[in-house]
Design a protein around this motif. Structure first.
Motif, PDB file in Angstrom:
ATOM      1  N   LYS A 143      36.434  48.484  37.182  1.00 29.65           N
ATOM      2  CA  LYS A 143      35.180  47.759  37.440  1.00 29.65           C
ATOM      3  C   LYS A 143      35.461  46.284  37.186  1.00 29.65           C
ATOM      4  O   LYS A 143      35.742  45.891  36.047  1.00 29.65           O
ATOM      5  N   PHE A 144      35.417  45.499  38.235  1.00 27.07           N
ATOM      6  CA  PHE A 144      35.657  44.051  38.101  1.00 27.07           C
ATOM      7  C   PHE A 144      34.325  43.305  38.083  1.00 27.07           C
ATOM      8  O   PHE A 144      33.399  43.653  38.821  1.00 27.07           O
ATOM      9  N   TYR A 145      34.262  42.284  37.255  1.00 26.50           N
ATOM     10  CA  TYR A 145      33.041  41.479  37.148  1.00 26.50           C
ATOM     11  C   TYR A 145      33.387  40.008  37.262  1.00 26.50           C
ATOM     12  O   TYR A 145      34.257  39.515  36.537  1.00 26.50           O
ATOM     13  N   VAL A 146      32.729  39.344  38.176  1.00 30.93           N
ATOM     14  CA  VAL A 146      32.895  37.897  38.299  1.00 30.93           C
ATOM     15  C   VAL A 146      31.653  37.266  37.672  1.00 30.93           C
ATOM     16  O   VAL A 146      30.524  37.504  38.110  1.00 30.93           O
ATOM     17  N   ILE A 147      31.871  36.522  36.601  1.00 31.49           N
ATOM     18  CA  ILE A 147      30.759  35.865  35.906  1.00 31.49           C
ATOM     19  C   ILE A 147      31.105  34.387  35.883  1.00 31.49           C
ATOM     20  O   ILE A 147      31.921  33.936  35.074  1.00 31.49           O
ATOM     21  N   GLY A 148      30.542  33.634  36.823  1.00 29.53           N
ATOM     22  CA  GLY A 148      30.911  32.225  36.972  1.00 29.53           C
ATOM     23  C   GLY A 148      32.385  32.125  37.308  1.00 29.53           C
ATOM     24  O   GLY A 148      32.878  32.817  38.200  1.00 29.53           O
ATOM     25  N   ASP A 149      33.117  31.303  36.547  1.00 27.29           N
ATOM     26  CA  ASP A 149      34.540  31.180  36.889  1.00 27.29           C
ATOM     27  C   ASP A 149      35.421  32.154  36.119  1.00 27.29           C
ATOM     28  O   ASP A 149      36.644  32.052  36.135  1.00 27.29           O
ATOM     29  N   LYS A 150      34.810  33.107  35.453  1.00 30.18           N
ATOM     30  CA  LYS A 150      35.599  34.118  34.710  1.00 30.18           C
ATOM     31  C   LYS A 150      35.604  35.448  35.467  1.00 30.18           C
ATOM     32  O   LYS A 150      34.617  35.810  36.105  1.00 30.18           O
ATOM     33  N   VAL A 151      36.740  36.139  35.357  1.00 30.31           N
ATOM     34  CA  VAL A 151      36.830  37.475  35.948  1.00 30.31           C
ATOM     35  C   VAL A 151      37.188  38.459  34.830  1.00 30.31           C
ATOM     36  O   VAL A 151      38.153  38.245  34.099  1.00 30.31           O
TER      37      VAL A 151
ATOM     38  N   GLU B 269      33.902  32.665  46.651  1.00 28.31           N
ATOM     39  CA  GLU B 269      33.690  31.564  47.608  1.00 28.31           C
ATOM     40  C   GLU B 269      32.916  32.037  48.832  1.00 28.31           C
ATOM     41  O   GLU B 269      31.984  31.385  49.282  1.00 28.31           O
ATOM     42  N   SER B 270      33.335  33.191  49.369  1.00 25.28           N
ATOM     43  CA  SER B 270      32.707  33.584  50.625  1.00 25.28           C
ATOM     44  C   SER B 270      31.281  34.073  50.409  1.00 25.28           C
ATOM     45  O   SER B 270      30.417  33.887  51.256  1.00 25.28           O
ATOM     46  N   LEU B 271      30.995  34.684  49.255  1.00 25.83           N
ATOM     47  CA  LEU B 271      29.634  35.174  49.028  1.00 25.83           C
ATOM     48  C   LEU B 271      28.702  34.071  48.551  1.00 25.83           C
ATOM     49  O   LEU B 271      27.493  34.134  48.752  1.00 25.83           O
ATOM     50  N   GLY B 272      29.271  33.070  47.866  1.00 31.96           N
ATOM     51  CA  GLY B 272      28.422  32.022  47.287  1.00 31.96           C
ATOM     52  C   GLY B 272      27.531  32.578  46.182  1.00 31.96           C
ATOM     53  O   GLY B 272      26.373  32.211  46.062  1.00 31.96           O
ATOM     54  N   LEU B 273      28.090  33.481  45.372  1.00 29.24           N
ATOM     55  CA  LEU B 273      27.321  34.093  44.286  1.00 29.24           C
ATOM     56  C   LEU B 273      27.912  33.712  42.931  1.00 29.24           C
ATOM     57  O   LEU B 273      29.125  33.489  42.806  1.00 29.24           O
ATOM     58  N   THR B 274      27.051  33.680  41.915  1.00 28.37           N
ATOM     59  CA  THR B 274      27.488  33.309  40.566  1.00 28.37           C
ATOM     60  C   THR B 274      27.960  34.532  39.782  1.00 28.37           C
ATOM     61  O   THR B 274      28.926  34.472  39.039  1.00 28.37           O
ATOM     62  N   ILE B 275      27.217  35.640  39.932  1.00 26.57           N
ATOM     63  CA  ILE B 275      27.530  36.837  39.142  1.00 26.57           C
ATOM     64  C   ILE B 275      27.517  38.067  40.056  1.00 26.57           C
ATOM     65  O   ILE B 275      26.491  38.374  40.667  1.00 26.57           O
ATOM     66  N   PHE B 276      28.653  38.731  40.150  1.00 24.82           N
ATOM     67  CA  PHE B 276      28.688  39.972  40.935  1.00 24.82           C
ATOM     68  C   PHE B 276      29.814  40.853  40.401  1.00 24.82           C
ATOM     69  O   PHE B 276      30.605  40.426  39.548  1.00 24.82           O
ATOM     70  N   GLY B 277      29.845  42.084  40.904  1.00 24.76           N
ATOM     71  CA  GLY B 277      30.879  43.012  40.450  1.00 24.76           C
ATOM     72  C   GLY B 277      31.410  43.798  41.629  1.00 24.76           C
ATOM     73  O   GLY B 277      30.753  43.903  42.659  1.00 24.76           O
ATOM     74  N   PHE B 278      32.621  44.325  41.481  1.00 22.04           N
ATOM     75  CA  PHE B 278      33.136  45.219  42.517  1.00 22.04           C
ATOM     76  C   PHE B 278      34.040  46.267  41.900  1.00 22.04           C
ATOM     77  O   PHE B 278      34.578  46.074  40.805  1.00 22.04           O
TER      78      PHE B 278
ATOM     79  N   VAL C 202      35.839  49.715  46.796  1.00 28.87           N
ATOM     80  CA  VAL C 202      34.909  50.696  47.365  1.00 28.87           C
ATOM     81  C   VAL C 202      33.441  50.322  47.167  1.00 28.87           C
ATOM     82  O   VAL C 202      32.547  50.995  47.686  1.00 28.87           O
ATOM     83  N   ASP C 203      33.168  49.256  46.426  1.00 32.06           N
ATOM     84  CA  ASP C 203      31.763  48.909  46.173  1.00 32.06           C
ATOM     85  C   ASP C 203      31.670  47.453  45.723  1.00 32.06           C
ATOM     86  O   ASP C 203      32.590  46.928  45.078  1.00 32.06           O
ATOM     87  N   LEU C 204      30.545  46.826  46.058  1.00 38.04           N
ATOM     88  CA  LEU C 204      30.304  45.417  45.714  1.00 38.04           C
ATOM     89  C   LEU C 204      28.838  45.305  45.303  1.00 38.04           C
ATOM     90  O   LEU C 204      27.958  45.733  46.046  1.00 38.04           O
ATOM     91  N   ASN C 205      28.576  44.782  44.108  1.00 38.81           N
ATOM     92  CA  ASN C 205      27.206  44.777  43.571  1.00 38.81           C
ATOM     93  C   ASN C 205      26.783  43.401  43.086  1.00 38.81           C
ATOM     94  O   ASN C 205      27.581  42.688  42.467  1.00 38.81           O
ATOM     95  N   TYR C 206      25.498  43.077  43.302  1.00 38.75           N
ATOM     96  CA  TYR C 206      24.984  41.812  42.774  1.00 38.75           C
ATOM     97  C   TYR C 206      24.448  41.998  41.348  1.00 38.75           C
ATOM     98  O   TYR C 206      23.791  42.989  41.059  1.00 38.75           O
ATOM     99  N   LEU C 207      24.704  41.032  40.505  1.00 38.26           N
ATOM    100  CA  LEU C 207      24.243  41.003  39.110  1.00 38.26           C
ATOM    101  C   LEU C 207      24.311  42.380  38.435  1.00 38.26           C
ATOM    102  O   LEU C 207      23.290  42.968  38.080  1.00 38.26           O
ATOM    103  N   PRO C 208      25.525  42.905  38.312  1.00 40.23           N
ATOM    104  CA  PRO C 208      25.657  44.184  37.615  1.00 40.23           C
ATOM    105  C   PRO C 208      25.418  43.975  36.117  1.00 40.23           C
ATOM    106  O   PRO C 208      25.338  42.831  35.659  1.00 40.23           O
TER     107      PRO C 208
END
Ligand SMILES: Nc1ncnc2c1ncn2[C@@H]1O[C@H](COP(=O)(O)OP(=O)(O)OP(=O)(O)O)[C@@H](O)[C@H]1O
Ligand SMILES: O=P(O)(O)O[C@H]1[C@H](O)[C@@H](O)[C@H](OP(=O)(O)O)[C@@H](OP(=O)(O)O)[C@H]1O
Ligand SMILES: [Mg+2]
Ligand SMILES: [Mg+2]
Length: 499
Positions: free
Chosen positions: A367-375, A439-448, A462-468
């Protein structure tokens, strides 16, 4: 950055007790009081409940219990005595803290005593205050938090303090709040969080707020399955969220995390697929291939047609079948694993649906989480390889709800996997994908979600979620990243507006 002085809040019993039930054998809280206490519990303020000493023991006991239940620094105080001398503790607090007293009872002598010791008095739902009394008058209990937030911001008197108004369903709010995500007393990077109330006029709340944080999918009433989702087309929202949407149309420079249009593709598993397919250019010599699962959208499960479509899409069994609508509606997580074409008859997955190749991945999901510039990432137990699932499903498709009844591997199956030579995760490749996605989504917080295919070692998203919820990331790391992400997003938006 936060103020040196802690903030104390004393809630008078009159504010919490339901006057309708006064005199009843069992006291009750007034509407809105329970939610207020729950939110204050995680607010990072020092809160106390006070009541007149002469109160019946049933009532004082009830209040003490409410204080206890919200044990987060709650202290039960006796009321100030008849001659309005403040109790010792309150005097001590006025020397060391910024102090607020909230009440529904008018007691002008007490108010001036409190004010003479630098307390701010907030009177709820009464007409007493004159303009010059210094008492802050508000109409409803629901306005207390935003009023407090505004006063705290003023008290700190630092232009770097920002107020974040958030909107999401209560269960999600509670999960975040419990982890300390939404302090009313500023976070270490100067953010004050207040819930946006859809029961109050939005415009006046947004006058105080600098940033809107929202999980728009929590406010979806319905999604039209016959319409391709492209915000706002195809989606109907609650009245409250519709008002936020109208506000943003009128004030496009207002900072919102994140813009509705950027989130909208993640409501649709077909659009998610299109986004992921574009990432495939990432693969390079000597590194595992990063890719989307082969997929196909169908509008019905009728056999003859389907067979042809599957062949054209290069898909073979087993297949995982997911609703095209990815989130926000009750059945968005009703899925199935299908082993042969016959199993499509009477399949209970909502249509339109996405058929995906089932990736054998040794029961391990990243489960990967992008929170601002941190992964961040976490490893979780996932579905076992298809051969293990088939034997248990007979000739039936395996249907499940991915949130509630996901068929995860048993302990024995996990041990079996450990004995095999599984391909390991290449974090570098996925982190690169995370940056490109951001970059392509232009989102601050998402997960995949990433699985590593057995045999090929392909890294398949297999999955991409907003604000998990990113609950697998330790709070000590997740919270500062969360706050920084919000602040950075505001600063970058402000920078853009000014240039
Ligand atoms: N193509 C696939 N191959 C193998 N396993 C898969 C595949 N797609 C999904 N899974 C498994 O099914 C689970 C649920 O799928 P998915 O993540 O798409 O559902 P979701 O309801 O969108 O989940 P979330 O709660 O993360 O939003 C995954 O976590 C993974 O274990
Ligand atoms: O909490 P994590 O594991 O990060 O996953 C979330 C999913 O990504 C969301 O799609 C779920 O939201 P919806 O309730 O909108 O379907 C959401 O469901 P929830 O309503 O149960 O919180 C979450 O499960
Ligand atoms: Mg998932
Ligand atoms: Mg999902």
């Amino acid at each position: 950055m936060a103020t040196e002085r802690p903030v104390r809040l004393v809630l008078d019993a009159s504010l919490l007790l339901d006057p309708v039930g006064a005199g009843a054998p069992v006291p009750t809280l007034r509407p809105g009081a329970e939610a207020l206490l729950r939110r204050l519990r995680h607010s990072n303020l020092g809160v106390a409940i006070c009541h007149p000493e002469e109160m019946p023991t049933t009532v004082s006991g009830f209040l003490e219990m409410a204080a206890d239940l919200n044990s987060f620094g709650y202290i039960s105080l006796p009321a100030p005595t008849g001659n309005h001398l403040l109790n010792e503790l309150m005097l001590e607090w006025s020397r060391t803290s910024s102090c607020f007293y909230a009440t529904s009872t008018v007691d002008e002598d007490l108010f001036s005593e409190l004010q003479s010791h630098n307390w701010k008095v907030i009177a709820v739902d009464n007409e007493c205050g004159t303009k010059d009394s210094g008492v802050v008058n508000i109409g409803k209990l629901q306005e207390l938090l935003i009023t407090l937030a505004t006063l705290i911001k003023k008290e700190i008197a630092s232009s770097s303090i920002l107020m974040v108004g958030y909107a999401m369903k209560p269960s999600r709010e509670e999960d975040f709040a419990k982890r300390g995500a939404f302090p009313l007393y500023p976070s270490q990077n100067g953010l004050i969080f207040v819930p946006l109330s859809f029961e109050l006029p939005l415009a006046s709340q947004l006058q105080e707020v600098d940033i809107i944080l929202h999980k728009m999918t929590d406010e979806i009433i319905s999604i039209d399955p016959n319409c391709s989702i492209s915000f706002p087309r195809g989606i109907s929202f609650s009245a409250g969220m519709s008002e936020v949407i109208r506000f943003m149309e009128e004030y496009p420079d207002f900072c919102i995390i994140d813009p509705f249009k950027n989130i909208s593709p993640l409501l649709d598993r077909l659009q998610i697929q299109e986004i992921l397919v574009r990432l495939q250019e990432l693969g390079s010599e000597g590194r595992p291939k990063l890719r989307a699962p082969h997929s196909l959208k169908v509008i019905n499960f009728s056999g003859s047609e389907l067979q042809k479509q599957l062949a054209e899409a290069n898909l073979s069994f087993p297949l995982i079948v997911k609703p095209q609508v990815a989130c926000g509606v009750a059945d968005a997580h009703n899925m199935a694993l299908v082993f042969q074409i016959e199993e499509f008859s009477n399949l209970s997955v909502p249509l339109p649906a996405i058929l995906q190749e089932y990736i054998d991945h040794g029961s391990k999901i990243y489960k990967f989480y992008v929170i601002g510039d941190k992964v961040f990432h976490a490893v979780k137990t996932s579905m076992p390889n298809a051969n293990l699932l088939k034997s248990s499903s007979g000739d039936e498709p395996l249907t499940f709800n991915s949130l509630k009844t996901l068929p995860v591997a048993t302990k024995e199956q996990l041990l079996l996997n450990r004995a095999q030579d599984n391909k390991s995760l290449n974090i570098g490749v996925v982190e690169e994908a995370a940056k490109l996605l951001k970059e392509s989504l232009g989102l601050t917080i998402f997960g995949f979600d990433v699985v590593v295919q057995e045999g090929s070692g392909d890294h398949v998203i297999v999955d991409l979620n907003y604000l998990p919820s990113f609950k697998e990331v330790p709070d000590s790391e997740a919270m500062p990243a969360f706050w920084d992400a919000i602040r950075q997003s505001y600063e970058s938006k402000k920078g853009k507006v000014q240039t």
